[in-house]
Design an enzyme around this catalytic site. Structure first.
Site, short mmCIF file in Angstrom:
data_model
loop_
_atom_site.label_atom_id
_atom_site.label_comp_id
_atom_site.label_asym_id
_atom_site.label_seq_id
_atom_site.Cartn_x
_atom_site.Cartn_y
_atom_site.Cartn_z
CG HIS A 12 14.32 -22.11 -77.48
ND1 HIS A 12 14.18 -21.23 -78.52
CD2 HIS A 12 14.00 -21.39 -76.37
CE1 HIS A 12 13.80 -20.05 -78.06
NE2 HIS A 12 13.69 -20.12 -76.76
CG HIS A 59 16.99 -16.21 -75.38
ND1 HIS A 59 17.11 -17.10 -76.42
CD2 HIS A 59 15.72 -16.35 -74.93
CE1 HIS A 59 15.97 -17.74 -76.59
NE2 HIS A 59 15.10 -17.31 -75.70
CG HIS A 192 7.21 -19.53 -73.12
ND1 HIS A 192 7.19 -19.64 -74.49
CD2 HIS A 192 8.49 -19.21 -72.81
CE1 HIS A 192 8.41 -19.41 -74.98
NE2 HIS A 192 9.21 -19.13 -73.98
CD GLU A 239 11.12 -17.92 -77.31
OE1 GLU A 239 12.05 -17.43 -76.67
OE2 GLU A 239 10.68 -19.08 -77.07
C1 DHB Z 1 12.14 -20.86 -70.71
C2 DHB Z 1 11.62 -20.76 -72.01
C3 DHB Z 1 12.32 -20.06 -72.99
O1 DHB Z 1 11.88 -19.92 -74.27
C4 DHB Z 1 13.54 -19.48 -72.70
O2 DHB Z 1 14.21 -18.85 -73.69
C5 DHB Z 1 14.07 -19.55 -71.41
C6 DHB Z 1 13.36 -20.24 -70.41
C7 DHB Z 1 11.41 -21.59 -69.64
O3 DHB Z 1 10.24 -21.99 -69.81
O4 DHB Z 1 12.03 -21.86 -68.59
FE FE Z 2 13.18 -18.57 -75.43
#
Ligand code: DHB
Ligand code: FE
Length: 286
Positions: A12, A59, A192, A239
């Site tokens: 997302h 968030h 991530h 997530e």
């Molecule tokens: C990014 C990924 C995310 O899940 C998020 O909530 C905000 C930014 C990213 O990779 O930039």
């Molecule tokens: Fe996110």
């Protein structure tokens, strides 16, 4: 009667919304990502959901670190998108389905999940980006029920608990006494980490294992703790809890329609998975 027609899990990342707004579909950086969505959009157009239940993480829009519910379900007549500063174009509000929301809340509380009930709720990129990818044009031809899972403020709910929340919600949809073809989404991930000394961390081996096992062996992924997921997939890779909740809601025989994996977009390993729920088949064990 309502049916769960299938589930889709997708990353997302907010910059996807900017790429959509600028029409960067054929840009070399974006093409492998957007190409992956063609089949997903085609399938959604074929199966014609009229309601979407979305497992995602807020968030910091409705809830911040000072007050953060583990599980929150929207029961609002509509949900407005609030720009969190990422420059995402403002879109039309999403039409809610309070009746379906209360059906899910009643069932989840009945199954001993402590739910924060939100009769007013805003939605952020974790909701709007997947909706924009799957329902292009911004007309939102579906009613929505947001289900926010805390993946931000520790302690987080465990993978197994999120899977069981999904199962509770899947059963609640199937016992709803109104006609509705319900699509379930899980957003976020895959691996991530946005900050700290491991910023930029990605684990492609684990991501591929998740994409594979969640289809037919989801319970193999529910033995991890939430902290295991942080370690293996990154602080925001957790997530994946939203993916597990989506998978839990598929109570029938699951068939994989499509998947895509592309690394990276922004800081994230992007994953997409489209699963059909064939409720005429054998039920999975609760
Ligand atoms: C990014 C990924 C995310 O899940 C998020 O909530 C905000 C930014 C990213 O990779 O930039
Ligand atoms: Fe996110």
């Amino acid at each position: 009667m309502a049916t769960v027609i299938g589930g889709i899990a997708t990353s997302h990342i907010p910059s996807i919304a900017n790429a959509i707004a600028k029409g960067l579909y054929d840009d070399p950086y974006w093409k492998p990502f957007f190409e992956g969505f063609k089949r997903a959009r085609q399938w959604v157009a074929e199966v014609k959901p009229d309601a979407v239940v979305i497992f995602y993480n807020d968030h910091g829009l409705n809830f911040f670190l000072d007050k953060l519910p583990t599980f929150a379900i929207g029961a609002a007549p509509e949900y407005r998108h609030a720009d969190e500063g990422w420059g995402i174009p403002i879109q039309r509000p999403f039409r809610g389905d309070p009746d379906l929301s209360w059906q899910l809340i009643e069932a989840a509380v009945g199954d001993e999940f402590d739910i924060t009930m939100c009769q007013e709720m805003l939605v952020d990129h974790a909701f709007t980006v997947p909706m924009s990818l799957l329902f292009p044009g911004g007309d939102w031809p579906v009613r929505v029920v947001p289900v926010a899972i805390n993946t931000v403020q520790h302690p987080l709910p465990s993978p197994s608990r999120c899977f069981r929340l999904g199962q509770s919600i899947g059963r609640a949809i199937e016992s709803y006494n109104k006609d509705a073809r319900v699509l379930v989404l899980g957003t976020g991930g895959l691996s991530h980490q946005l900050d700290g000394t491991r910023a930029g961390f990605i684990n492609t081996v684990f991501d591929r294992k998740c994409l594979d096992q969640i289809v037919h062996e989801p319970k193999a992924l529910t033995g991890y703790s939430a902290l295991d997921l942080v370690e293996i997939a990154g602080a925001q890779g957790v997530e994946f809890l939203n993916w597990l909740a989506m998978r839990g809601a598929l109570t029938g025989t699951v068939a994989k329609i499509h998947s895509n994996y592309h690394v990276p977009i922004s800081n994230t390993a992007t994953g997409l998975l489209v699963l059909e729920n064939r409720s005429d088949g054998q039920r999975e064990a609760a």
